[in-house]
Design an enzyme around this catalytic site. Structure first.
Site, short mmCIF file in Angstrom:
data_model
loop_
_atom_site.label_atom_id
_atom_site.label_comp_id
_atom_site.label_asym_id
_atom_site.label_seq_id
_atom_site.Cartn_x
_atom_site.Cartn_y
_atom_site.Cartn_z
CD GLN A 85 -75.85 79.09 -34.59
OE1 GLN A 85 -76.63 78.62 -35.41
NE2 GLN A 85 -74.88 79.92 -34.93
CE LYS A 143 -78.27 79.87 -38.82
NZ LYS A 143 -77.23 79.12 -38.08
CG ASP A 145 -74.78 73.53 -39.72
OD1 ASP A 145 -74.86 74.55 -40.43
OD2 ASP A 145 -74.97 73.51 -38.50
N1 GUN Z 1 -71.88 79.14 -35.96
C1 GUN Z 1 -71.35 79.99 -36.88
N2 GUN Z 1 -71.66 79.59 -38.14
C2 GUN Z 1 -72.39 78.47 -38.00
C3 GUN Z 1 -73.01 77.59 -38.94
O1 GUN Z 1 -72.92 77.75 -40.15
N3 GUN Z 1 -73.68 76.53 -38.40
C4 GUN Z 1 -73.77 76.32 -37.06
N4 GUN Z 1 -74.43 75.25 -36.64
N5 GUN Z 1 -73.21 77.11 -36.17
C5 GUN Z 1 -72.52 78.18 -36.64
#
Ligand code: GUN
Length: 290
Positions: free
Chosen positions: A96, A52, A119
């Site tokens: 995350q 990211k 998110d």
């Molecule tokens: N862990 C797995 N997928 C995601 C996501 O889309 N966002 C976040 N914050 N954690 C994740």
């Protein structure tokens, strides 16, 4: 059969966003800034978060990565969240998941300022999504919607089966595909571990979204001729022939299913890169919604 190429489509999205960033800069406006909090040393989470950050660099966004040790307490994490909520330079951020077991995930998600919740996990944003109001849509379902749109996959009136009811993927996916939109207007069946006759249910589907995390679960005998198959699975399995030491397996038996369907997303190179692109789109949306 058309392979829905998430790698190429996400590269296209990043190029479009990079153009938008150039325009913002030329107009003297603020460029989006995405932050991420990573708690602990989970290998997959580290890989995703680093990717990211690389995406932000490519597109021209600002990025901040806050790495906290595994033993970080809930209150220390909440402090880091409050700091980001009050940091005017940070437009959006993610925490995350998964978090270490000693931290209450719900408490953490509730502490995120909904305006910075790229998110789309905060209840306020989940509510807005459910009501089809402008908001941040969770990245994986948003990435799937985006790839369906960009390939003009027909969805109206289609029978869609979503396998897996997670709050991050299956549940929002089922809501989005049933909404009065394109892509959408599907008749959606949300299946899960207690669903009876799952094979027969899948066999009737025009669109299958497999998001249960079981490699090769969707086999050719479960798929109708001409169906559209979206594979959300990304299970890591050991593979000493790979530099990384693992390979990624989807929830779909790709080789057998590909011979029967009209559209399919590969793993890797399908939903994964689209998820990352969707986060970049959401981060631009913070500027556009404000
Ligand atoms: N862990 C797995 N997928 C995601 C996501 O889309 N966002 C976040 N914050 N954690 C994740």
């Amino acid at each position: 059969m058309v392979v829905l190429d998430g790698k190429a489509t996400s590269a296209q999205i990043r190029a479009e966003l990079a153009e938008k960033v150039k325009v913002l800069k030329a107009e003297g406006k603020k460029v989006p800034h995405l932050a991420a909090i990573l708690v602990g040393e989970d290998g997959a989470s580290r890989t995703y978060v680093n990717a990211k950050v690389r995406d932000c660099e490519e597109v021209g966004y600002g990025s901040t990565l806050i790495k906290l040790p595994e033993e970080t307490s809930e209150s220390e994490l909440l402090k880091a969240i409050h700091k980001l909520n009050n940091d005017e330079d940070v437009d959006g951020y993610i925490v995350q998941l998964p978090l270490p077991n000693h931290i209450d995930e719900t408490k953490v998600l509730l502490a995120i300022d909904p305006k910075k919740d790229v998110d789309g996990f905060h209840p306020e944003n989940v509510g807005k999504m459910t009501l089809n109001l402008p908001t941040y849509i969770p990245a994986t379902p948003q990435g799937i919607v985006e790839i369906l749109r960009r390939y003009n996959v027909p969805t109206e009136g289609k029978d869609c089966v979503v396998i897996g009811r997670s709050q991050i993927v299956g549940s929002p996916m089922s809501i989005l595909l049933s909404q009065h939109n394109y892509p959408g207007n599907c008749t959606v069946t949300l299946c899960h571990s207690r669903t009876k006759n799952l094979r027969q249910v899948c066999k009737k589907a025009d669109i299958i979204v497999a998001a249960l995390g079981q490699p090769g679960f969707v086999t050719a005998d479960m798929v109708k001729e001409g169906a559209c198959i979206i594979d959300v699975g990304i299970t890591r399995v050991d593979d000493s022939s790979k530099k990384s030491g693992f390979r990624l397996l989807g929830d779909v038996d790709y080789n057998a299913v590909a011979t029967k369907c009209s559209y399919i997303t590969p793993v890797p190179g399908g939903v994964g890169p689209m998820t990352r692109a969707a986060l970049m789109l959401n981060t631009m949306k913070v500027i556009e919604l404000s």
